[in-house]
Design a protein around this motif. Sequence first.
Motif, short mmCIF file in Angstrom:
data_model
loop_
_atom_site.label_atom_id
_atom_site.label_comp_id
_atom_site.label_asym_id
_atom_site.label_seq_id
_atom_site.Cartn_x
_atom_site.Cartn_y
_atom_site.Cartn_z
N ASP A 34 0.87 -1.17 0.00
CA ASP A 34 0.00 0.00 0.00
C ASP A 34 0.91 1.22 0.00
O ASP A 34 1.50 1.57 1.03
N LEU A 35 1.03 1.84 -1.15
CA LEU A 35 1.97 2.95 -1.32
C LEU A 35 1.32 4.28 -0.97
O LEU A 35 0.28 4.63 -1.52
N GLY A 36 1.95 5.02 -0.07
CA GLY A 36 1.45 6.33 0.31
C GLY A 36 0.21 6.26 1.18
O GLY A 36 -0.83 6.82 0.84
N VAL A 92 0.26 -3.88 -5.98
CA VAL A 92 0.52 -2.57 -5.36
C VAL A 92 -0.75 -1.74 -5.47
O VAL A 92 -1.31 -1.59 -6.56
N ARG A 93 -1.21 -1.22 -4.35
CA ARG A 93 -2.31 -0.26 -4.35
C ARG A 93 -1.73 1.11 -4.07
O ARG A 93 -1.04 1.32 -3.07
N ALA A 94 -2.00 2.08 -4.95
CA ALA A 94 -1.49 3.44 -4.79
C ALA A 94 -2.63 4.41 -5.06
O ALA A 94 -2.99 4.64 -6.22
N PHE A 95 -3.20 4.97 -4.00
CA PHE A 95 -4.34 5.87 -4.16
C PHE A 95 -4.01 7.26 -3.64
O PHE A 95 -3.40 7.42 -2.57
N ASN A 96 -4.41 8.25 -4.43
CA ASN A 96 -4.24 9.66 -4.06
C ASN A 96 -2.77 10.02 -3.86
O ASN A 96 -2.44 10.92 -3.09
N ASP A 144 3.71 -11.65 -12.66
CA ASP A 144 2.28 -11.55 -12.98
C ASP A 144 1.59 -10.51 -12.11
O ASP A 144 0.36 -10.50 -12.00
N GLY A 145 2.36 -9.62 -11.49
CA GLY A 145 1.80 -8.65 -10.55
C GLY A 145 1.04 -7.53 -11.22
O GLY A 145 1.15 -7.30 -12.43
N VAL A 146 0.24 -6.82 -10.41
CA VAL A 146 -0.57 -5.72 -10.92
C VAL A 146 -0.43 -4.50 -10.02
O VAL A 146 -0.18 -4.60 -8.81
N LEU A 147 -0.58 -3.35 -10.64
CA LEU A 147 -0.64 -2.06 -9.95
C LEU A 147 -2.06 -1.53 -10.09
O LEU A 147 -2.60 -1.48 -11.20
N VAL A 148 -2.68 -1.16 -8.97
CA VAL A 148 -3.98 -0.52 -8.98
C VAL A 148 -3.77 0.90 -8.48
O VAL A 148 -3.50 1.12 -7.30
N GLU A 149 -3.83 1.85 -9.40
CA GLU A 149 -3.52 3.25 -9.08
C GLU A 149 -4.74 4.12 -9.36
O GLU A 149 -5.34 4.02 -10.43
N GLY A 150 -5.11 4.95 -8.39
CA GLY A 150 -6.30 5.76 -8.61
C GLY A 150 -6.42 6.92 -7.66
O GLY A 150 -5.51 7.27 -6.90
N THR A 151 -7.61 7.51 -7.70
CA THR A 151 -7.93 8.70 -6.93
C THR A 151 -9.35 8.56 -6.40
O THR A 151 -10.22 8.00 -7.08
N ARG A 170 -16.65 8.93 -4.47
CA ARG A 170 -16.36 8.99 -5.90
C ARG A 170 -14.92 8.57 -6.10
O ARG A 170 -14.03 9.05 -5.39
N ALA A 171 -14.70 7.71 -7.07
CA ALA A 171 -13.35 7.19 -7.27
C ALA A 171 -13.17 6.70 -8.69
O ALA A 171 -14.14 6.41 -9.40
N SER A 172 -11.93 6.62 -9.09
CA SER A 172 -11.58 5.96 -10.35
C SER A 172 -10.19 5.37 -10.19
O SER A 172 -9.39 5.86 -9.39
N TRP A 173 -9.93 4.30 -10.91
CA TRP A 173 -8.61 3.68 -10.83
C TRP A 173 -8.30 2.93 -12.11
O TRP A 173 -9.18 2.56 -12.89
N VAL A 174 -7.00 2.73 -12.31
CA VAL A 174 -6.48 2.01 -13.46
C VAL A 174 -5.72 0.80 -12.96
O VAL A 174 -5.00 0.88 -11.95
N THR A 175 -5.89 -0.34 -13.63
CA THR A 175 -5.08 -1.52 -13.33
C THR A 175 -4.01 -1.64 -14.40
O THR A 175 -4.31 -1.55 -15.60
N LEU A 176 -2.76 -1.84 -13.97
CA LEU A 176 -1.63 -1.95 -14.88
C LEU A 176 -0.80 -3.18 -14.53
O LEU A 176 -0.85 -3.69 -13.42
N GLY A 177 -0.01 -3.62 -15.51
CA GLY A 177 0.98 -4.65 -15.30
C GLY A 177 2.21 -4.30 -16.11
O GLY A 177 2.22 -3.33 -16.87
N ALA A 178 3.27 -5.06 -15.94
CA ALA A 178 4.45 -4.86 -16.77
C ALA A 178 4.14 -5.31 -18.19
O ALA A 178 3.46 -6.32 -18.39
N ARG A 179 4.62 -4.58 -19.17
CA ARG A 179 4.36 -4.92 -20.56
C ARG A 179 4.87 -6.31 -20.88
O ARG A 179 6.00 -6.67 -20.55
N GLY A 180 4.02 -7.11 -21.49
CA GLY A 180 4.39 -8.47 -21.84
C GLY A 180 4.08 -9.49 -20.76
O GLY A 180 4.16 -10.68 -20.99
N ALA A 181 3.70 -9.01 -19.55
CA ALA A 181 3.36 -9.94 -18.47
C ALA A 181 1.88 -10.25 -18.51
O ALA A 181 1.09 -9.51 -19.08
#
Length: 328
Positions: free
Chosen positions: A46-48, A111-115, A139-146, A153-164
């Motif tokens: 949980d980042l930040g 990794v969860r990184a919000f705000n 195979d990990g994911v980043l969930v980053e949002g606000t 009210r919220a929005s978030w993007v799920t990301l991974g490493a390219r090619g994973a």
Amino acid sequence: MSRPPRPEGVITRGTTAPNRLRRADRWIVSVHGPLLRRAERPLVVDLGFGASPVTTAELFGRLRVVHPRVEVVGIEIDPARVATAKPREREGLSFRLGGFELPVDRPPTLVRAFNVLRQYGEGEAWAAWERLCAGLAPDGVLVEGTCAETGRRASWVTLGARGADGTPTAGAGRSTGGGKGAGALRDTGRVQGADAVRGAGAVRGRRDPRPGGAEPRTVTLAAHLPTLSRPSDLAERLPKTLIHRNVPGERVHELLAAFDRAWAAAAPQSVFGPRQRWVTAVQLLARDHPVLTAPPYGGRARWRLGEVTLPWSAVAPDQISLIPSLRE
């Protein structure tokens, strides 16, 4: 004696509150629960976490239901906040000083990184995505949002490493409809979710094709429906990479405008409550936009919670410039 490396990033405002991130946590449990269960000893960062560790502790409790051996590490760039959080440590839950470099003993599964990125520029936010995805497990994911201060009210993007391949395949969502960038989703109108997310979620217009970089896959909008006047109210909570793109000619602007039109068309459903109006509006939106419509990403069960998830291609900017470093 050498000093430890300086944490990467800058101190945020640190505002937080109990249950502020429950919408995102609920979504993480449903969508990425299978990813965590596949790992023998999953590590979640949980980042930040801010001035209080309450939302990190809540995430830990929710994920322990998914996997009894999950380890959650809260990371903060402010030493005073880390010191405040230390008394909340227990088996499986810890707090430490750090930033985008992710000072943990093994690559995290999630990794969860919000705000965290609100005060950065758009290019810096893209660079942060790249930095964080580089530190993920294969195979990990980043969930980053606000989200809003109350979490309504919220929005978030799920990301991974390219090619994973960090996208769950069991029971993956489908997409119907078209709209801009929907060609990768069309296969007689329906595409199974994992392939849809990986193919249609690919970034458009990227100028940085380095292997292992960040690959945005999905974008999710979430709201407390009784207090929502129209879907475009969520624009103020868009991730930093999108918030300044909400102008005519950009995909995210067109999506929100279309969602508002669908919301207006669904007004007669208001007599059955805001949930039914939202569900109907999402169904109307899916006629022309690549809404993910089957579990775990979509379907009535998720929509009734005030959520809608689309592949990243539905909102991806055409031109993106990266800033090479986040260090001061």
